[in-house]
Design a protein around this motif. Structure first.
Motif, PDB file in Angstrom:
ATOM      1  N   ASN A   1      23.856  24.965  14.757  1.00 33.05           N
ATOM      2  CA  ASN A   1      24.172  25.321  13.369  1.00 33.05           C
ATOM      3  C   ASN A   1      24.955  26.621  13.264  1.00 33.05           C
ATOM      4  N   ALA A   2      25.678  26.984  14.316  1.00 32.56           N
ATOM      5  CA  ALA A   2      26.499  28.191  14.304  1.00 32.56           C
ATOM      6  C   ALA A   2      27.720  27.967  13.430  1.00 32.56           C
ATOM      7  N   PRO A   3      28.217  29.010  12.788  1.00 39.26           N
ATOM      8  CA  PRO A   3      29.414  28.855  11.943  1.00 39.26           C
ATOM      9  C   PRO A   3      30.637  28.503  12.775  1.00 39.26           C
ATOM     10  N   VAL A   4      31.525  27.734  12.192  1.00 44.11           N
ATOM     11  CA  VAL A   4      32.774  27.389  12.859  1.00 44.11           C
ATOM     12  C   VAL A   4      33.933  27.837  11.991  1.00 44.11           C
ATOM     13  N   VAL A   5      35.087  28.030  12.616  1.00 49.27           N
ATOM     14  CA  VAL A   5      36.312  28.375  11.910  1.00 49.27           C
ATOM     15  C   VAL A   5      37.321  27.274  12.187  1.00 49.27           C
ATOM     16  N   GLU A   6      37.723  26.541  11.156  1.00 46.06           N
ATOM     17  CA  GLU A   6      38.607  25.401  11.330  1.00 46.06           C
ATOM     18  C   GLU A   6      40.061  25.837  11.479  1.00 46.06           C
ATOM     19  N   SER A   7      40.803  25.063  12.219  1.00 48.99           N
ATOM     20  CA  SER A   7      42.235  25.289  12.362  1.00 48.99           C
ATOM     21  C   SER A   7      42.944  24.901  11.067  1.00 48.99           C
ATOM     22  N   PRO A   8      44.150  25.421  10.844  1.00 48.69           N
ATOM     23  CA  PRO A   8      44.874  25.096   9.608  1.00 48.69           C
ATOM     24  C   PRO A   8      45.085  23.604   9.386  1.00 48.69           C
ATOM     25  N   ASP A   9      45.250  22.830  10.487  1.00 46.97           N
ATOM     26  CA  ASP A   9      45.455  21.392  10.317  1.00 46.97           C
ATOM     27  C   ASP A   9      44.143  20.623  10.222  1.00 46.97           C
ATOM     28  N   GLY A  10      43.015  21.328  10.325  1.00 48.78           N
ATOM     29  CA  GLY A  10      41.715  20.693  10.166  1.00 48.78           C
ATOM     30  C   GLY A  10      41.253  19.880  11.352  1.00 48.78           C
ATOM     31  N   LYS A  11      41.996  19.864  12.451  1.00 45.64           N
ATOM     32  CA  LYS A  11      41.657  19.001  13.581  1.00 45.64           C
ATOM     33  C   LYS A  11      40.686  19.649  14.562  1.00 45.64           C
ATOM     34  N   LEU A  12      40.620  20.971  14.585  1.00 49.05           N
ATOM     35  CA  LEU A  12      39.753  21.677  15.529  1.00 49.05           C
ATOM     36  C   LEU A  12      38.889  22.688  14.796  1.00 49.05           C
ATOM     37  N   ALA A  13      37.716  22.935  15.359  1.00 43.81           N
ATOM     38  CA  ALA A  13      36.798  23.936  14.805  1.00 43.81           C
ATOM     39  C   ALA A  13      36.342  24.836  15.941  1.00 43.81           C
ATOM     40  N   ALA A  14      36.584  26.129  15.801  1.00 41.74           N
ATOM     41  CA  ALA A  14      36.234  27.087  16.852  1.00 41.74           C
ATOM     42  C   ALA A  14      34.859  27.671  16.603  1.00 41.74           C
ATOM     43  N   PHE A  15      34.130  27.922  17.677  1.00 38.68           N
ATOM     44  CA  PHE A  15      32.787  28.489  17.554  1.00 38.68           C
ATOM     45  C   PHE A  15      32.423  29.211  18.852  1.00 38.68           C
ATOM     46  N   ILE A  16      31.362  29.993  18.782  1.00 41.19           N
ATOM     47  CA  ILE A  16      30.885  30.746  19.945  1.00 41.19           C
ATOM     48  C   ILE A  16      29.679  30.026  20.552  1.00 41.19           C
ATOM     49  N   ARG A  17      29.684  29.918  21.877  1.00 40.89           N
ATOM     50  CA  ARG A  17      28.503  29.437  22.596  1.00 40.89           C
ATOM     51  C   ARG A  17      28.364  30.250  23.874  1.00 40.89           C
ATOM     52  N   ASP A  18      27.213  30.844  24.058  1.00 44.35           N
ATOM     53  CA  ASP A  18      26.934  31.622  25.276  1.00 44.35           C
ATOM     54  C   ASP A  18      28.022  32.655  25.565  1.00 44.35           C
ATOM     55  N   TRP A  19      28.434  33.371  24.507  1.00 40.34           N
ATOM     56  CA  TRP A  19      29.381  34.483  24.624  1.00 40.34           C
ATOM     57  C   TRP A  19      30.808  34.042  24.912  1.00 40.34           C
ATOM     58  N   ASN A  20      31.069  32.738  24.899  1.00 43.80           N
ATOM     59  CA  ASN A  20      32.415  32.227  25.101  1.00 43.80           C
ATOM     60  C   ASN A  20      32.874  31.463  23.870  1.00 43.80           C
ATOM     61  N   LEU A  21      34.190  31.243  23.797  1.00 40.73           N
ATOM     62  CA  LEU A  21      34.762  30.555  22.657  1.00 40.73           C
ATOM     63  C   LEU A  21      35.033  29.100  23.021  1.00 40.73           C
ATOM     64  N   TRP A  22      34.637  28.216  22.103  1.00 39.77           N
ATOM     65  CA  TRP A  22      34.818  26.777  22.265  1.00 39.77           C
ATOM     66  C   TRP A  22      35.538  26.230  21.033  1.00 39.77           C
ATOM     67  N   VAL A  23      36.088  25.014  21.178  1.00 40.88           N
ATOM     68  CA  VAL A  23      36.581  24.278  20.026  1.00 40.88           C
ATOM     69  C   VAL A  23      35.995  22.871  20.063  1.00 40.88           C
ATOM     70  N   ARG A  24      35.859  22.292  18.896  1.00 42.92           N
ATOM     71  CA  ARG A  24      35.364  20.929  18.774  1.00 42.92           C
ATOM     72  C   ARG A  24      36.373  20.111  17.995  1.00 42.92           C
ATOM     73  N   ASP A  25      36.693  18.942  18.472  1.00 42.41           N
ATOM     74  CA  ASP A  25      37.560  18.019  17.749  1.00 42.41           C
ATOM     75  C   ASP A  25      36.774  17.507  16.541  1.00 42.41           C
ATOM     76  N   THR A  26      37.285  17.742  15.334  1.00 41.47           N
ATOM     77  CA  THR A  26      36.516  17.402  14.142  1.00 41.47           C
ATOM     78  C   THR A  26      36.439  15.895  13.911  1.00 41.47           C
ATOM     79  N   ALA A  27      37.330  15.127  14.541  1.00 44.70           N
ATOM     80  CA  ALA A  27      37.302  13.675  14.366  1.00 44.70           C
ATOM     81  C   ALA A  27      36.376  13.004  15.372  1.00 44.70           C
ATOM     82  N   THR A  28      36.407  13.478  16.628  1.00 42.69           N
ATOM     83  CA  THR A  28      35.639  12.813  17.682  1.00 42.69           C
ATOM     84  C   THR A  28      34.376  13.553  18.090  1.00 42.69           C
TER      85      THR A  28
END
Length: 787
Positions: free
Chosen positions: A171-198
């Motif tokens: 339930n960590a906050p995410v920051v979406e990309s301008p095109d809405g396809k990716l969402a960035a978030f922090i996990r274990d002190w590193n930066l990740w992205v998640r594909d919002t569709a898949t």
């Protein structure tokens, strides 16, 4: 904790004697008076949670859905109505079927939902046409057609890109990309992205470790799981930082519970620390998963505007070029006296210094917003500076860093740049103090060309204007009001300010029918005998001018804001009118050293935060006492929260013969016990001489606690992670050692604002002033917020 007459008191050797206090002068008319539950209940009717529902058609905020439509919440005696305005037609219709949405939300949540009181906090249209409804932090996708139904939006649902939202792992906050396809978030002190569709997750960085991680949000006083970063316009790159707090000091809070206490521990930099939190700026190529470190030393964890690298949830001092090839950013020195504008090559990390400004006190890039702008297409940048004693915009050459021309001039401040159109070379901004004969705190809206000249006023009404621009900048919604006249909300054309349509006109008839009256705007003269100060006075609605009323001075000294807290219409300001109903005159004055006026006005106590505007408060109250016979200057009290709590204790110690009763809540009593950024901006870096004396000694309340003569109530939440409770305990320790009587109220599990304990604090505040300033007896254990 003992209980005496329904008032909880901390007693015991550790906290000192709290019961006996020197008698204070009491007007004969109040001596022996007994207040009842009915008196408090009537006063409570003037609290915001009772008065706000009585103000109809007040629309102070709208949400643009696209360039042609916005929605807003209207309200009247029948409840809330969500409306959707069509800009082209200038007409508003219901945004949805309220009954259908209420039924669908009730089915989805398993809770009753009233169609007239929908708990909706956000509203968008999803890509598939369904309504994306926010109910606090949860989102629901709702189809209101043949078979109305809402489903909770999970992590794989596609939503429109926008500001930070909840939905990352854990339930960590995410920051979406301008095109809405990716969402960035922090996990274990590193930066990740998640594909919002898949839902597929990709790790972008691998070398982040504890206290040395990517995009982490921690300024000491604020700390969260959100990621601090800025996406490039094409959604392929991320500007962020690796935050180094390995050597930063720690804060520790200990909870109160049965069994082993729960301990909170996090990094918290302090004034004077040799090692404070630093950031190493990076750019991440998302498709390539490549991290480019900018070619520069680690930067201070600072902003050009606020006391955190992030002011409003984003990273405001970082701006991408439209093509994503370069990145502009502002760096600020630890003491806030120097700021550099730099430009980085996104591919190589090479950094070029463009401009440097150094000021004697502290640099700020605006009042309500960071106002500089990066304009690589024309090889220019817009800069905000207070060099003329007023906050203005200047146009510079990006290649040479040389000034081309001033954009705005004269008296008054640019407060917020809201829109810049490089093609037409036009800027739209909010400003104050630019119109002669008007309240200098009223914000208006203007447009001006890059080449300067007279700015065009787009909001001529003599009032405070709140502006929300359309996504294409062609229109704006203007809600204007004064402290005594409720808001009128209109849709205007950005070209000339022409009114396109009236959205709503607030009606205070139901509010006034209860006996409510607005506060009285006041002016007094400052300590220097010439500067006009502005404030508010709250009087009992049944004021008897033949009587003498005790005075309560509400104070928030800034320097980042003032006591009045805005000039728009509002049904309640804290509990000021409620307290007045009990038989007090409540006064709030914005003293010298607070913002929105000239730079020299704001600098009045730069380097001496212990000033706390108190010379102006005392001067102003004495003038009011001469002006109004019903003000009793022999009975003056003071209260405030946070910085106001600091100022309250200072008032009781520095002016012990003037202020007789004080209530100090959550005060930062010695700013060496507060996070570094806020204090070092206003007081300066700590300097300790060979004798061990510090330039911070004079601002510390515990160093003057022995001067206390009157009644002082100190209050603090023991889990306050903004202003740690040790601040108040320093004053407690000094008062005990000085053998002074005082009162202490600790909330074992409360944060900075007291949360669920706030009603209790309000009641105790009323009790304390009634008993010790009025000389009357309060009702026993009145319960705030009860039916």
């Amino acid at each position: 904790m003992g209980v005496m007459n329904g008032k909880a008191r901390v007693i015991g050797a550790v906290m000192g004697g709290l019961l006996a206090t020197a008698a204070l002068p009491v007007a004969a008319q109040d001596a022996g008076q007994v207040l009842t539950d009915a008196d408090y209940r009537r006063a409570e009717q003037f609290m915001g949670y009772n008065t706000a529902p009585l103000l109809d058609h007040a629309v102070n905020a709208v949400v643009w859905q696209d360039a042609s439509h916005f929605w807003y919440r209207d309200h009247d005696a029948d409840g809330d109505h969500f409306m959707r305005m069509d800009v082209a037609g200038g007409t508003a219709t219901p945004a949805f079927d309220h009954d259908k949405l209420a039924a669908a939300l009730a089915a989805a949540t398993g809770k009753d939902v009233d169609a007239a009181k929908l708990p909706v906090t956000g509203l968008e249209v999803a890509d598939d046409g369904r309504l994306d409804v926010a109910v606090r932090k949860q989102h629901y996708l709702c189809d209101l057609q043949d078979k109305p139904a809402c489903v909770a939006a999970d992590d794989t649902e596609t939503r429109k890109p926008g500001a930070e939202k909840t939905g990352g792992p854990g339930n960590a906050p995410v920051v979406e990309s301008p095109d809405g396809k990716l969402a960035a978030f922090i996990r274990d002190w590193n930066l990740w992205v998640r594909d919002t569709a898949t839902g597929v997750e990709t790790q972008l960085t691998t070398d982040g470790v504890e206290d040395y991680g990517y995009a982490t949000d921690n300024a000491g006083w604020t700390h969260s799981d959100r990621a601090i970063l800025v996406w490039s316009p094409d959604s392929t790159k991320i500007a962020t930082f690796k935050q180094d707090q390995r050597k930063t000091s720690e804060m520790v809070l200990v909870g109160t519970n049965v069994g082993a206490p729960k301990v909170e521990r996090w990094k918290y930099p302090f004034v004077g620390d040799d090692d404070v939190t630093m950031i190493e700026r990076v750019i991440i190529d998302v498709p390539a998963r490549k991290v480019v470190q900018l070619d520069m030393p680690p930067d201070q964890h600072r902003s050009t505007l606020c006391d955190d690298v992030s002011c409003s949830g984003g990273w405001e001092d970082v701006q991408w070029a439209p093509d994503g090839k370069t990145l502009a950013f502002a760096s600020t020195s630890r003491d806030h006296k120097q700021t550099w504008l730099r430009v980085a090559d996104a591919a190589t990390g090479k950094v070029r210094e463009v401009y440097h400004e150094k000021v004697p006190t502290y640099f700020e890039s605006g009042n309500g917003a960071v106002n500089w702008r990066y304009l690589p297409a024309s090889n220019e940048f817009i800069w905000f500076s207070e060099r003329s004693d007023w906050g203005h915009l200047y146009l510079y050459d990006l290649a040479s860093g040389e000034l081309k021309n001033a954009i705005t001039t004269g008296e008054g401040n640019v407060t917020e740049v809201l829109e810049v159109d490089p093609e037409s070379r036009t800027i739209w901004f909010r400003g104050v103090g630019m119109e002669d004969g008007r309240n200098p705190y009223y914000q208006h809206f203007y447009k001006v060309g890059f080449d300067g000249g007279n700015a065009q006023l787009l909001t001529p009404e003599d009032a405070n204007h709140t502006i929300t621009m359309s996504p294409d900048g062609k229109h704006f919604v203007d809600a204007y009001s004064t402290p005594t006249v409720p808001s009128v909300t209109v849709l205007r054309d950005s070209a000339d300010g022409r009114i396109v349509a009236e959205v709503a006109r607030a009606d205070d008839s139901r509010l006034r029918a209860t006996g409510w009256v607005p506060p009285t705007p006041i002016t007094v003269t400052a300590r220097d005998g010439k500067t006009t100060l502005y404030g508010m006075m709250f009087k009992p609605t049944d004021l008897d001018t033949s009587k003498k009323y005790p005075v309560v001075n509400y104070i928030y000294p800034g320097p980042q804001t003032g006591s009045v807290r805005g000039r728009s219409f509002t049904p309640a300001r804290s509990d000021h009118q409620a307290l007045a109903e009990l038989g007090f005159i409540v006064v709030a004055i914005d003293g010298m050293g607070t913002p929105w006026r000239s730079k020299s006005f704001h600098d009045a106590f730069g380097g001496d935060v212990g000033d706390n505007t108190l010379p102006d408060q005392v001067a102003g109250l004495k003038q009011l006492g001469e002006r109004f016979d019903w003000i009793d200057l022999d009975r003056v009290g003071v209260w405030g929260h946070s910085g106001g709590g600091y100022a309250t204790a200072d008032a009781m110690f520095t002016y012990p013969d003037f202020y007789k009763v004080g209530i100090s809540e959550s005060g930062n009593h010695d700013n060496r016990n507060y996070e570094d950024d806020w204090a070092e901006k206003w007081q300066g870096l700590e300097v300790v001489d060979e004798n061990g004396d510090s330039n911070y000694d004079a601002q510390a309340n515990q160093n003057r606690a022995e001067n206390l003569k009157g009644h002082l109530l100190l209050a603090h939440g023991m889990m306050d992670d903004n202003v740690p409770p040790q601040n108040t305990l320093l004053v407690v320790d000094a008062l005990v050692k000085a053998n002074k009587d005082f009162d202490l109220l600790l909330f074992p599990n409360a944060r900075h604002g007291f949360g669920e304990d706030s009603n209790y604090m309000t009641r105790r505040r009323w009790d304390y002033f009634v008993e010790h300033l009025m000389g009357a007896t309060p009702p026993a254990q009145y319960k705030m917020g009860s039916d």
